[in-house]
Design an enzyme around this catalytic site. Structure first.
Site, mmCIF file in Angstrom:
data_model
loop_
_atom_site.group_PDB
_atom_site.id
_atom_site.type_symbol
_atom_site.label_atom_id
_atom_site.label_comp_id
_atom_site.label_asym_id
_atom_site.label_seq_id
_atom_site.Cartn_x
_atom_site.Cartn_y
_atom_site.Cartn_z
ATOM 1 N N SER A 101 0.831 -1.197 0.000
ATOM 2 C CA SER A 101 0.000 0.000 0.000
ATOM 3 C C SER A 101 0.873 1.257 0.000
ATOM 4 O O SER A 101 1.666 1.457 -0.907
ATOM 5 C CB SER A 101 -0.941 -0.054 1.211
ATOM 6 N N HIS A 126 -2.208 -1.091 -4.469
ATOM 7 C CA HIS A 126 -3.661 -1.036 -4.669
ATOM 8 C C HIS A 126 -4.104 0.420 -4.575
ATOM 9 O O HIS A 126 -3.303 1.307 -4.308
ATOM 10 C CB HIS A 126 -4.411 -1.922 -3.664
#
EC number: 3.4.21.92
Length: 202
Positions: A101, A126
């Site tokens: 992330s 993501h």
């Protein structure tokens, strides 16, 4: 019983005797910085402060930022990323363990050609989560328009720093995409995969 932060001997220039300082203090003096937890405002501010202070002290010595992080808050992450681009010294980013992330966002933000992953490291990218404020549930609601702006910002950075087309990055960010070190290199997130012959990196 917790042992606390280990201490190591360090002799300041001009001093005869070594003093015992905590290991991170000693490593920071060598420009070795660590993101080894979830990225929040506190750790982001600490790293920003260290980079700015050490840059004032010496603008010529590179930083080495070791990353093992599950991700964290978007705004503190963007602040840290921007600081990495702002300070005069190059910032080497090194993934050990996991850079997921916002951890992968910081990893890709290192100086191009100076981003490295250890052989067994994992990288995950993501899209940003629906909440980026450190607040109680319901205290802040992220509007869809703001979330879209954040996603566009992160996507644009990945495109610029990986050299991948916009459609590839956008597609990857639709879901959790886990990458090995070599896959992260192929994606342009890192430039090198470390091995036992790179012990003199720092």
């Amino acid at each position: 019983m917790p042992i606390g932060v280990p201490k190591v001997p360090f002799r300041s220039p001009g001093e005869e005797d070594a003093a015992w300082v905590d290991i991170y203090n000693r490593l920071h003096r060598e420009r070795l910085l660590f993101l080894g937890q979830e990225l929040d405002s506190e750790i982001s501010n600490q790293l920003v402060g260290l980079m700015v202070y050490l840059s004032i002290e010496d603008k010529t010595r590179d930083f080495f930022l070791f990353i093992n992080s599950p991700g964290g808050w978007v705004i503190p992450g963007i602040g840290l990323y921007d600081t990495m681009q702002f300070v005069p010294p190059d910032v080497h980013t090194i993934c050990m363990g996991l850079a997921a992330s916002m951890g992968s966002f910081i990893l890709v933000g290192g100086e191009i050609t100076k981003r490295l992953a250890f052989p067994h490291a994992r990288v995950m990218i993501h899209q940003p989560a629906s909440s980026f404020y450190e607040a109680q549930a319901g205290e802040f609601v992220l509007e869809a328009e703001e979330l879209l702006k954040l996603r566009e910002t992160l996507t644009r950075v990945y495109v610029q720093r990986t050299g991948k087309p916009l459609w590839v990055v956008s597609e990857d960010m639709e879901r959790d995409v886990f990458l090995s070190a070599t896959e992260a290199q192929a994606h342009g997130i890192v430039d090198l995969v470390g091995d036992e012959n790179m012990g003199d990196l720092v």
